[in-house]
Design a protein around this motif. Structure first.
Motif, PDB file in Angstrom:
ATOM      1  N   ASP A 179       8.599  -8.825 -22.382  1.00  0.00           N
ATOM      2  CA  ASP A 179       7.876  -7.664 -22.894  1.00  0.00           C
ATOM      3  C   ASP A 179       6.736  -7.268 -21.960  1.00  0.00           C
ATOM      4  OD1 ASP A 179       9.554  -7.628 -25.077  1.00  0.00           O
ATOM      5  OD2 ASP A 179       8.179  -8.754 -26.369  1.00  0.00           O
ATOM      6  N   ILE A 180       6.052  -8.272 -21.411  1.00  0.00           N
ATOM      7  CA  ILE A 180       4.977  -7.982 -20.463  1.00  0.00           C
ATOM      8  C   ILE A 180       5.543  -7.240 -19.248  1.00  0.00           C
ATOM      9  CG2 ILE A 180       3.332  -9.025 -18.852  1.00  0.00           C
ATOM     10  CD1 ILE A 180       2.895 -11.246 -20.922  1.00  0.00           C
ATOM     11  N   ALA A 181       6.681  -7.700 -18.750  1.00  0.00           N
ATOM     12  CA  ALA A 181       7.301  -7.054 -17.591  1.00  0.00           C
ATOM     13  C   ALA A 181       7.679  -5.607 -17.911  1.00  0.00           C
ATOM     14  CB  ALA A 181       8.536  -7.838 -17.149  1.00  0.00           C
ATOM     15  N   TRP A 182       8.217  -5.365 -19.115  1.00  0.00           N
ATOM     16  CA  TRP A 182       8.604  -4.009 -19.493  1.00  0.00           C
ATOM     17  C   TRP A 182       7.381  -3.094 -19.595  1.00  0.00           C
ATOM     18  CZ3 TRP A 182      11.358  -0.013 -19.485  1.00  0.00           C
ATOM     19  CH2 TRP A 182      11.279   0.978 -20.467  1.00  0.00           C
ATOM     20  N   VAL A 183       6.299  -3.594 -20.161  1.00  0.00           N
ATOM     21  CA  VAL A 183       5.098  -2.774 -20.302  1.00  0.00           C
ATOM     22  C   VAL A 183       4.489  -2.476 -18.936  1.00  0.00           C
ATOM     23  CG1 VAL A 183       2.771  -2.666 -21.271  1.00  0.00           C
ATOM     24  CG2 VAL A 183       4.643  -3.592 -22.637  1.00  0.00           C
ATOM     25  N   LEU A 184       4.480  -3.443 -18.040  1.00  0.00           N
ATOM     26  CA  LEU A 184       3.946  -3.198 -16.700  1.00  0.00           C
ATOM     27  C   LEU A 184       4.819  -2.205 -15.934  1.00  0.00           C
ATOM     28  CD1 LEU A 184       2.802  -6.785 -15.622  1.00  0.00           C
ATOM     29  CD2 LEU A 184       1.388  -4.883 -16.432  1.00  0.00           C
ATOM     30  N   ALA A 185       6.137  -2.304 -16.089  1.00  0.00           N
ATOM     31  CA  ALA A 185       7.029  -1.324 -15.458  1.00  0.00           C
ATOM     32  C   ALA A 185       6.796   0.066 -16.042  1.00  0.00           C
ATOM     33  CB  ALA A 185       8.489  -1.744 -15.641  1.00  0.00           C
ATOM     34  N   SER A 186       6.584   0.128 -17.341  1.00  0.00           N
ATOM     35  CA  SER A 186       6.301   1.416 -17.990  1.00  0.00           C
ATOM     36  C   SER A 186       4.974   1.989 -17.511  1.00  0.00           C
ATOM     37  CB  SER A 186       6.271   1.234 -19.510  1.00  0.00           C
ATOM     38  OG  SER A 186       7.539   0.834 -19.998  1.00  0.00           O
ATOM     39  N   THR A 187       4.015   1.109 -17.214  1.00  0.00           N
ATOM     40  CA  THR A 187       2.743   1.564 -16.666  1.00  0.00           C
ATOM     41  C   THR A 187       2.958   2.325 -15.367  1.00  0.00           C
ATOM     42  OG1 THR A 187       1.565  -0.301 -17.658  1.00  0.00           O
ATOM     43  CG2 THR A 187       0.487   0.805 -15.806  1.00  0.00           C
ATOM     44  N   ALA A 188       3.810   1.769 -14.501  1.00  0.00           N
ATOM     45  CA  ALA A 188       4.107   2.445 -13.233  1.00  0.00           C
ATOM     46  C   ALA A 188       4.833   3.770 -13.466  1.00  0.00           C
ATOM     47  CB  ALA A 188       4.950   1.525 -12.348  1.00  0.00           C
ATOM     48  N   LEU A 189       5.713   3.812 -14.474  1.00  0.00           N
ATOM     49  CA  LEU A 189       6.423   5.053 -14.782  1.00  0.00           C
ATOM     50  C   LEU A 189       5.460   6.138 -15.244  1.00  0.00           C
ATOM     51  CD1 LEU A 189       9.576   3.680 -16.661  1.00  0.00           C
ATOM     52  CD2 LEU A 189       9.545   4.806 -14.434  1.00  0.00           C
ATOM     53  N   ALA A 211      -4.170  -8.521 -24.175  1.00  0.00           N
ATOM     54  CA  ALA A 211      -5.043  -7.351 -24.110  1.00  0.00           C
ATOM     55  C   ALA A 211      -5.063  -6.724 -22.723  1.00  0.00           C
ATOM     56  CB  ALA A 211      -6.461  -7.741 -24.529  1.00  0.00           C
ATOM     57  N   ILE A 212      -5.019  -7.538 -21.661  1.00  0.00           N
ATOM     58  CA  ILE A 212      -5.115  -6.980 -20.315  1.00  0.00           C
ATOM     59  C   ILE A 212      -3.908  -6.122 -19.983  1.00  0.00           C
ATOM     60  CG2 ILE A 212      -4.061  -8.980 -19.186  1.00  0.00           C
ATOM     61  CD1 ILE A 212      -7.021  -6.871 -17.872  1.00  0.00           C
ATOM     62  N   VAL A 213      -2.736  -6.489 -20.481  1.00  0.00           N
ATOM     63  CA  VAL A 213      -1.524  -5.694 -20.251  1.00  0.00           C
ATOM     64  C   VAL A 213      -1.600  -4.389 -21.041  1.00  0.00           C
ATOM     65  CG1 VAL A 213       0.990  -5.639 -20.514  1.00  0.00           C
ATOM     66  CG2 VAL A 213      -0.153  -7.744 -19.764  1.00  0.00           C
ATOM     67  N   PHE A 224      -1.806  -0.382 -19.480  1.00  0.00           N
ATOM     68  CA  PHE A 224      -0.831   0.596 -19.954  1.00  0.00           C
ATOM     69  C   PHE A 224      -1.532   1.796 -20.583  1.00  0.00           C
ATOM     70  CE2 PHE A 224       2.112   2.011 -23.426  1.00  0.00           C
ATOM     71  CZ  PHE A 224       3.088   2.562 -22.599  1.00  0.00           C
ATOM     72  N   GLN A 225      -2.518   1.539 -21.421  1.00  0.00           N
ATOM     73  CA  GLN A 225      -3.240   2.630 -22.062  1.00  0.00           C
ATOM     74  C   GLN A 225      -4.094   3.421 -21.078  1.00  0.00           C
ATOM     75  OE1 GLN A 225      -3.202   3.999 -25.053  1.00  0.00           O
ATOM     76  NE2 GLN A 225      -1.602   2.639 -25.811  1.00  0.00           N
ATOM     77  N   LEU A 226      -4.484   2.804 -19.963  1.00  0.00           N
ATOM     78  CA  LEU A 226      -5.217   3.531 -18.931  1.00  0.00           C
ATOM     79  C   LEU A 226      -4.424   4.733 -18.437  1.00  0.00           C
ATOM     80  CD1 LEU A 226      -7.174   4.097 -16.592  1.00  0.00           C
ATOM     81  CD2 LEU A 226      -6.099   2.183 -15.354  1.00  0.00           C
ATOM     82  N   MET A 227      -3.119   4.580 -18.295  1.00  0.00           N
ATOM     83  CA  MET A 227      -2.307   5.682 -17.794  1.00  0.00           C
ATOM     84  C   MET A 227      -2.317   6.869 -18.759  1.00  0.00           C
ATOM     85  SD  MET A 227      -1.381   4.566 -14.912  1.00  0.00           S
ATOM     86  CE  MET A 227      -2.807   3.492 -14.776  1.00  0.00           C
ATOM     87  N   PHE A 228      -2.340   6.617 -20.047  1.00  0.00           N
ATOM     88  CA  PHE A 228      -2.428   7.687 -21.039  1.00  0.00           C
ATOM     89  C   PHE A 228      -3.790   8.382 -20.935  1.00  0.00           C
ATOM     90  CE2 PHE A 228       0.999   5.164 -22.445  1.00  0.00           C
ATOM     91  CZ  PHE A 228       1.775   5.901 -23.338  1.00  0.00           C
ATOM     92  N   ALA A 229      -4.833   7.555 -20.765  1.00  0.00           N
ATOM     93  CA  ALA A 229      -6.176   8.122 -20.641  1.00  0.00           C
ATOM     94  C   ALA A 229      -6.309   8.976 -19.391  1.00  0.00           C
ATOM     95  CB  ALA A 229      -7.208   6.989 -20.617  1.00  0.00           C
ATOM     96  N   ALA A 230      -5.584   8.631 -18.325  1.00  0.00           N
ATOM     97  CA  ALA A 230      -5.693   9.362 -17.062  1.00  0.00           C
ATOM     98  C   ALA A 230      -4.917  10.670 -17.082  1.00  0.00           C
ATOM     99  CB  ALA A 230      -5.223   8.481 -15.909  1.00  0.00           C
ATOM    100  N   ILE A 231      -3.744  10.685 -17.690  1.00  0.00           N
ATOM    101  CA  ILE A 231      -2.930  11.902 -17.651  1.00  0.00           C
ATOM    102  C   ILE A 231      -3.468  12.974 -18.587  1.00  0.00           C
ATOM    103  CG2 ILE A 231      -1.269  11.273 -19.466  1.00  0.00           C
ATOM    104  CD1 ILE A 231       0.920  12.492 -17.684  1.00  0.00           C
ATOM    105  N   THR A 232      -4.175  12.580 -19.645  1.00  0.00           N
ATOM    106  CA  THR A 232      -4.625  13.557 -20.642  1.00  0.00           C
ATOM    107  C   THR A 232      -5.597  14.583 -20.074  1.00  0.00           C
ATOM    108  OG1 THR A 232      -4.275  11.918 -22.380  1.00  0.00           O
ATOM    109  CG2 THR A 232      -5.603  13.832 -22.940  1.00  0.00           C
TER     110      THR A 232
END
Length: 479
Positions: A25-35, A115-117, A121-129
Motif C-alpha cells: 500500500d505504501i508503494a502504491w501511494v508513493l507511485a500515486s504521488t508521482a502521478l 503519516a509521512i506517506v 501524497f496530500q501535498l500534491m493535492f495542496a499544490a495542484i489546487t
C-alpha cells in the motif's frame, strides 16, 4: 535521531501503536504521488495552449512555481493546519509545525500507511489546487505577487477546507460528507477562487471586441496537458484509496469512463453549433468528466460513471456561457469546469454512492446515497458544496483586496505589459523564438517607415492600434 523501525514476520512495517503498515500500500501511494505531481505541469500546458503565444511561457512557469511555494508551505504549517490530529472542526493547529512528529505515526487517512506517506501524497493535492485557480490571472497579472498569493491562499482557503473535509475532526467529515478525492477542497475551492480572481482583475484589454482574437495558440499543448492530467488522475483518484485494493481499481475504472464520456458529450454539444470536431472541446469535456467523478470515484459503480460523464460534459459546457451572461472574463473557463463540475460531482455522489463499493477496501463503512435509501446524503452533499463555494469566494476576495492596498503586491499588470505580453515584460523569456524576433522586427519596421518620411528617430514603442493589427496578423497565421 531517526525513530526505530521494526517489521513483523511477514515483512510489513509495524505501527507504533499496534498493527502493521502494508508496504504494498505504501508503494502504491508513493507511485500515486508521482502521478499526481505530473498533473501540475499538465495544468500548465493545458492552460498555456489556450492562451495567446506571447503569454504561453508564463503559465507553464506558474505551474512549477506553485509546486515550489506550496511544498514549502505544506512543510512549514500547511499539513499541520489541515491534518493535525488535535484539530478543531474547522482548522488544525501547529502541533505538526515543520512536520514535527510526522513520520511513523498513524495517518489521518488510513491505518495501513504511516503519516509521512499520507503527508507527501496530500501535498500534491495542496499544490495542484492553487494552480487550477491562478489560471484566472492569465494574460493580465504580475508574476511576483503571485508567490505571496499562493502561499496565503493555500493557508487561508485550501487548508481549512481540506481539514473540514478529510480530517476525522472536521465538521463535514463528522456530518458524513462523502468526498473521496477532492470535489470540494480541490475543484470547488479553486474554481470559485478563479471566479473571484476574474472579477477582481477585470477584463483583459480589448476583451469582448472584434479587434483582438482570443484563440488557443497551440492546440497540441492543450492535448498534451490533457494527457498528463488524464494519466495522473489515476493516481489522484485511485491513490485516494490509500491501498492497492479493489476499491482503488474501481476508482480507476470510473475515472477513465467518466473522462471518456465527458469528452465525447462536450465535443458533440460543440459540433451541433459549429459542425466541427473540436479537439479543445473534447479535452475540455474530458477534464469536466474527471472533475465530476473525483468526489465519487471511491463510492460509485461503473454505470453511474457514464451518467457522471454525461452530466459533466453537458452542464459544464453550458456553464461556459455564464461569463457572457454576467460579463466577466474567466479566461480559461475555470469556474465552469471546476466549480460547476465539482458541484455536479458532489450532488451526484449523494444520489449514487453505494456502501458496497466503499466497503471494497475492507475498512470503510458508509450508509451510501439514494441508491442505498440514505436520502439525507444529498442534503449533506449540498451543504458541503455550498460551504466550499461561499468560503472560497469570500476569503479569496478578501485576500485579493488586502493585497490590492499594498502597492507592491497588486496583481493587475499595466496596459503595456498586456500589449507586449507577460512573458516578455515579466520574464524576458519566450515559449517560442519567433515571438522575440517579431518583437525586434516591429520597431525596426517602424524605423524604416518613419525614415522614408524624413525622420531618422526610431520608434521603440508600440501603440495599441499598431499592436492590435500586428497581433491580429499573428493570430490569423497561427489559426
Amino acid at each position: 535521531m531517526a525513530p526505530n523501525v521494526t517489521y513483523d514476520s511477514s515483512g510489513d512495517l509495524e505501527a507504533p501503536l499496534g498493527g502493521v503498515y502494508n508496504e504494498g500500500d505504501i508503494a502504491w501511494v508513493l507511485a500515486s504521488t508521482a502521478l499526481v505531481w505530473i498533473m501540475i505541469p499538465g495544468v500548465g500546458f493545458f492552460y498555456s495552449g489556450l492562451l495567446r503565444r506571447k503569454n504561453a511561457l508564463s503559465m507553464i512557469y506558474l505551474s512549477m512555481m506553485t509546486v515550489a511555494v506550496v511544498s514549502f508551505q505544506w512543510f512549514f504549517w500547511g499539513y499541520s493546519l489541515a491534518f493535525s490530529p488535535t484539530a478543531n472542526k474547522f482548522i488544525g493547529n501547529l502541533d505538526n509545525f515543520a512536520l514535527m512528529n510526522v513520520f511513523s505515526q498513524p495517518s489521518a487517512g488510513s491505518p495501513r500507511v504511516p503519516a509521512i506517506v499520507f503527508c507527501v501524497f496530500q501535498l500534491m493535492f495542496a499544490a495542484i489546487t492553487p494552480m487550477i485557480a491562478i489560471g484566472a490571472v492569465a494574460e493580465r497579472t504580475r508574476l511576483g505577487p503571485l508567490l505571496v498569493f499562493v502561499f496565503v491562499w493555500s493557508t487561508l482557503v485550501y487548508d481549512p477546507i481540506a481539514c473540514w473535509t478529510w480530517n476525522p475532526k472536521g465538521w463535514s467529515f463528522i456530518l458524513g460528507g462523502l468526498d473521496f478525492a477532492g470535489g470540494t477542497p480541490v475543484h470547488i475551492s479553486s474554481g470559485t477562487a478563479a471566479l473571484a480572481i476574474s472579477l477582481y482583475l477585470g477584463k483583459r484589454r480589448g476583451y469582448g471586441t472584434e479587434r483582438l482574437a482570443y484563440k488557443p495558440h497551440n492546440t497540441t499543448y492543450v492535448i498534451l496537458g490533457t494527457c498528463f492530467l488524464w494519466f495522473g488522475w489515476f493516481g489522484f483518484n485511485g491513490g485516494s484509496a490509500l491501498s492497492a485494493n479493489y476499491r482503488a481499481t474501481q476508482a480507476c475504472i470510473v475515472t477513465n469512463l467518466a473522462a471518456s464520456v465527458g469528452g465525447l458529450v462536450w465535443m458533440l454539444w460543440d459540433w451541433r453549433l459549429e459542425r466541427k470536431w473540436s479537439a479543445v472541446g473534447f479535452c475540455s469535456g474530458a477534464i469536466a468528466g474527471l472533475v465530476a467523478i473525483t468526489p465519487a470515484s471511491g463510492y460509485v459503480g461503473s454505470p453511474a460513471a457514464v451518467l457522471f460523464g454525461f452530466m459533466a460534459g453537458t452542464v459544464c459546457n453550458f456553464a461556459t456561457q455564464l461569463k457572457f451572461l454576467f460579463r466577466y472574463d474567466d479566461t480559461l473557463d475555470i469556474f465552469a469546469s471546476h466549480a460547476v463540475g465539482g458541484v455536479v460531482g458532489n450532488l451526484l455522489t449523494g444520489l449514487f454512492a453505494q456502501a458496497a463499493i466503499a466497503g471494497a477496501d475492507g475498512i470503510t463503512t458508509i450508509p451510501g446515497g439514494w441508491l442505498d435509501h440514505n436520502y439525507k446524503q444529498l442534503g449533506i452533499q449540498l451543504a458541503d458544496s455550498a460551504s466550499g463555494l461561499s468560503y472560497s469566494f469570500v476569503m479569496t476576495t478578501i485576500i485579493l483586496w488586502v493585497m490590492h492596498f499594498i502597492p507592491f503586491l497588486r496583481l493587475r499588470c499595466d496596459e503595456e505589459t498586456e500589449i507586449i505580453g507577460v512573458d516578455d515584460a515579466e520574464m524576458g523569456e519566450f515559449a517560442y523564438d519567433y515571438v522575440g524576433i517579431e518583437a525586434e522586427l516591429l520597431p525596426r519596421q517602424e524605423y524604416n517607415n518613419t525614415a522614408t518620411g524624413g525622420s531618422r528617430e526610431p520608434q521603440h514603442t508600440v501603440s495599441i492600434s499598431q499592436e492590435s493589427e500586428h497581433e491580429k496578423t499573428a493570430n490569423a497565421s497561427t489559426a
